[in-house]
Design a protein around this motif. Structure first.
Motif, short mmCIF file in Angstrom:
data_model
loop_
_atom_site.label_atom_id
_atom_site.label_comp_id
_atom_site.label_asym_id
_atom_site.label_seq_id
_atom_site.Cartn_x
_atom_site.Cartn_y
_atom_site.Cartn_z
N ALA A 22 0.83 -1.21 0.00
CA ALA A 22 0.00 0.00 0.00
C ALA A 22 0.86 1.26 0.00
CB ALA A 22 -0.93 -0.01 1.21
N ALA A 23 1.95 1.24 0.80
CA ALA A 23 2.83 2.41 0.87
C ALA A 23 3.52 2.66 -0.47
CB ALA A 23 3.86 2.21 1.98
N ILE A 24 3.99 1.61 -1.13
CA ILE A 24 4.67 1.77 -2.42
C ILE A 24 3.68 2.23 -3.48
CG2 ILE A 24 5.82 0.49 -4.26
CD1 ILE A 24 7.25 -1.13 -2.14
N ALA A 25 2.46 1.69 -3.47
CA ALA A 25 1.45 2.15 -4.43
C ALA A 25 1.13 3.63 -4.22
CB ALA A 25 0.18 1.31 -4.27
N LEU A 26 1.02 4.04 -2.97
CA LEU A 26 0.77 5.46 -2.68
C LEU A 26 1.95 6.31 -3.13
CD1 LEU A 26 -1.14 7.51 -1.36
CD2 LEU A 26 0.04 7.10 0.81
N LEU A 27 3.17 5.81 -2.89
CA LEU A 27 4.35 6.55 -3.31
C LEU A 27 4.40 6.68 -4.83
CD1 LEU A 27 7.08 7.87 -2.65
CD2 LEU A 27 8.11 5.58 -2.72
N ALA A 28 4.06 5.60 -5.55
CA ALA A 28 4.06 5.65 -7.02
C ALA A 28 3.04 6.68 -7.51
CB ALA A 28 3.74 4.26 -7.58
N TRP A 29 1.84 6.64 -6.95
CA TRP A 29 0.81 7.62 -7.35
C TRP A 29 1.28 9.04 -7.08
CZ3 TRP A 29 -1.66 11.13 -4.13
CH2 TRP A 29 -2.71 11.85 -4.72
N PHE A 30 1.91 9.25 -5.92
CA PHE A 30 2.37 10.60 -5.57
C PHE A 30 3.47 11.07 -6.53
CE2 PHE A 30 3.16 14.18 -2.91
CZ PHE A 30 4.53 14.37 -2.89
N LEU A 31 4.44 10.21 -6.82
CA LEU A 31 5.54 10.60 -7.70
C LEU A 31 5.04 10.89 -9.11
CD1 LEU A 31 8.36 8.11 -6.61
CD2 LEU A 31 8.19 10.55 -6.08
N ALA A 167 3.61 9.00 -20.01
CA ALA A 167 3.39 7.55 -19.96
C ALA A 167 4.70 6.80 -19.80
CB ALA A 167 2.67 7.10 -21.23
N ALA A 168 5.77 7.27 -20.48
CA ALA A 168 7.07 6.61 -20.36
C ALA A 168 7.62 6.74 -18.94
CB ALA A 168 8.05 7.19 -21.37
N VAL A 169 7.50 7.94 -18.38
CA VAL A 169 7.97 8.15 -17.00
C VAL A 169 7.14 7.32 -16.03
CG1 VAL A 169 8.21 9.85 -15.16
CG2 VAL A 169 8.90 10.44 -17.49
N ARG A 170 5.83 7.24 -16.29
CA ARG A 170 4.96 6.43 -15.42
C ARG A 170 5.41 4.97 -15.44
NH1 ARG A 170 0.54 6.92 -17.99
NH2 ARG A 170 -0.24 8.80 -16.93
N ARG A 171 5.71 4.46 -16.64
CA ARG A 171 6.17 3.07 -16.74
C ARG A 171 7.48 2.86 -15.99
NH1 ARG A 171 4.36 3.74 -22.09
NH2 ARG A 171 6.50 4.20 -22.75
N ASP A 172 8.39 3.83 -16.14
CA ASP A 172 9.68 3.71 -15.45
C ASP A 172 9.52 3.74 -13.93
OD1 ASP A 172 11.48 5.74 -17.93
OD2 ASP A 172 10.90 3.61 -17.89
N ILE A 173 8.67 4.65 -13.43
CA ILE A 173 8.44 4.73 -11.98
C ILE A 173 7.81 3.46 -11.45
CG2 ILE A 173 7.09 5.91 -10.19
CD1 ILE A 173 7.53 8.53 -11.68
N VAL A 174 6.78 2.97 -12.17
CA VAL A 174 6.11 1.74 -11.74
C VAL A 174 7.08 0.56 -11.76
CG1 VAL A 174 4.32 0.06 -12.34
CG2 VAL A 174 3.80 2.50 -12.39
N ALA A 175 7.89 0.45 -12.80
CA ALA A 175 8.84 -0.66 -12.89
C ALA A 175 9.88 -0.57 -11.77
CB ALA A 175 9.53 -0.64 -14.26
N ALA A 176 10.41 0.65 -11.54
CA ALA A 176 11.43 0.81 -10.51
C ALA A 176 10.86 0.51 -9.12
CB ALA A 176 11.99 2.23 -10.56
N LEU A 177 9.67 1.05 -8.82
CA LEU A 177 9.08 0.83 -7.51
C LEU A 177 8.61 -0.61 -7.34
CD1 LEU A 177 7.08 4.12 -6.81
CD2 LEU A 177 9.28 3.39 -5.89
N THR A 178 8.20 -1.26 -8.43
CA THR A 178 7.82 -2.67 -8.34
C THR A 178 9.03 -3.52 -7.97
OG1 THR A 178 6.03 -2.40 -9.95
CG2 THR A 178 6.86 -4.63 -9.59
#
Length: 454
Positions: A22-31, A167-178
């Motif tokens: 939950a914390a990582i998902a919230l962090l991803a949404w915030f970033l 969209a590219a930055v979103r993919r990179d953030i999601v991949a990195a945080l995952t």
């Protein structure tokens, strides 16, 4: 739902994993939200700068036609179909005079009707629509007058490109945080299992104790569970003590009853009617039985965490009783320090200890009895009780004899001689200490130490 029978390790891993995800998902949404907002702000600022530059580069000549060669400092306005366009138009019924960027070629920038989107307070408006090639562009538009000529200025930016960047930055953030989250979950599970390993070791040793392979929990435990391990060992040792003491007490009881029973038998054989000797020996037998039974009961209660009692409340209650029973004696109660004092034992045992001490002091005192109770020091495992009187006291060479069962130093005073003996046995059963000293009035002072509940 996690079943109640699930292990503590699995419970902690599940709960911490849920929190981590939950914390990582919230962090991803915030970033992502922060990057999108900041990027859009920069995107909008660049368009605004282009519009102001265009405003400074466009003029109207004497014939009412647009003049100027705007250079906005961005090569994308020279690339055909780039989505980056600018256009200046004289507003009249024919809109006959137009200046446009090279990238726009002969096309014109479409517009949204003013009825759908009016100008704001700064007389500007912005909207998004597709160009002739289907590329989404963001249009920033304003209108102003030069003399009596109204001019419309429009600059655009490639919004499809902006969306692709987001969209590219979103993919990179999601991949990195995952990847970070998976690593964190694995590390979290390992740390929890390593951190709770002492509990697993204690559980395994308990199984070995139950199976008879070990007699106690061994090894060093963390501070969080060391008291639990100590209490378990205390219970194990206490159980062994109870069994061993029961055997010893049975032997002692049998030995103690042998002589009185023999005397009773002989007296009964010699006399048809039992006399005073029979009654005396019978009473002595009863005292022995009661004393040993009491010691067996105490042995079964010490060392555990079940029996706890308020030492101050018990003492104050007995003091009040003794004052009523002995109105000619002064009973003083002194409490040193603050806070509660909890006796690690049963209330009836503490009442018996204090009752015997108070009764003995009241019997021998002239006029004063003083009781003081205090915790010896911070972090101590024992608390101290002192009971002293202003009576004749006990000479030092006779104090050891006074603690022996049935020993009466003065036969003229009524009593069984069991009071101090019972106190000594009870204190010893709780692994406390007892000493006889001279009081400040040259009477007797009995000082005892009893276990303090943490």
């Amino acid at each position: 739902m996690i079943p109640a029978s699930a292990s503590m390790t699995n419970r902690i891993i599940v709960f911490t994993s849920i929190f981590t995800i939950a914390a990582i998902a919230l962090l991803a949404w915030f970033l992502i939200a922060q990057f999108r907002d900041n990027a859009f702000s920069a995107f909008s600022s660049v368009q605004q700068a282009h519009l102001f530059n265009l405003l400074g580069e466009v003029d109207v000549d004497d014939r009412g036609r647009l003049t100027g060669r705007p250079r906005l400092g961005d090569s994308r306005f020279d690339e055909e179909d780039s989505g980056w366009y600018w256009q200046a138009t004289i507003i009249d019924s024919e809109e006959r005079s137009v200046l446009r960027s090279t990238s726009l070629k002969e096309a014109r920038i479409a517009r949204v009707a003013l009825s759908e989107l009016p100008f704001d307070a700064a007389f500007q408006r912005a909207y998004i629509l597709p160009d002739t090639n289907g590329i989404l562009i963001r249009v920033v538009e304003t209108e102003f007058e030069v003399g009596e000529t109204a001019i419309r200025l429009q600059t655009t930016a490639n919004f499809s490109q902006f969306q692709a960047t987001i969209a590219a930055v979103r993919r990179d953030i999601v991949a990195a945080l995952t990847a970070f989250g998976i690593g964190l979950l694995v590390l979290n599970a390992l740390l929890i299992r390593v951190g709770l390993r002492p509990l697993a070791a204690a559980r395994e040793q308990l199984v070995e104790v139950q199976n008879g392979k070990k007699t106690r929990l061994e090894g060093q435990y963390p501070a969080e569970i060391a008291p639990l391990a100590g209490e378990i060992n205390s219970l194990i040792e206490n159980n062994k003590r109870v069994v061993e003491r029961a055997r010893t007490q049975v032997g002692n009881l049998a030995h103690a009853l042998k002589t009185p029973i023999a005397v009773l038998r002989n007296e009964s054989d010699a006399s048809e009617v039992p006399g005073p000797l029979v009654r005396e020996q019978t009473e002595e037998m009863n005292n022995y039985v009661q004393n040993y039974l009491k010691r067996a009961q105490i042995a079964a209660q010490t060392g555990g965490a079940v029996f706890r009692s308020d030492a101050l409340a018990v003492t104050e209650k007995l003091i009040r009783v003794m004052r009523k029973l002995n109105p000619d004696k002064e009973f003083e109660f002194v409490r040193e320090g603050e806070g509660t004092i909890t006796f690690a034992g049963e209330q009836s045992d503490l009442e018996e200890i204090l009752g015997n001490l108070f009764e003995n002091a009241a019997k021998w005192s002239k006029s004063r009895v003083r009781c003081e109770i205090a915790i010896e020091s911070v972090g101590s495992e024992f608390f101290a009780i002192e009971v002293e009187d202003d009576g004749p006291g006990i000479p030092q060479n006779m104090r050891e004899a006074a603690l022996k069962r049935g020993k009466r130093l003065d036969e003229a005073v009524p009593g069984t001689g069991l009071g101090l003996s019972i106190v000594a046995d009870t204190v010893e059963a709780y692994r406390g200490k007892l000493s006889l000293e001279a009081s400040k009035w040259d009477g007797l002072k009995v000082a005892i130490e009893l276990p303090l509940s943490p």
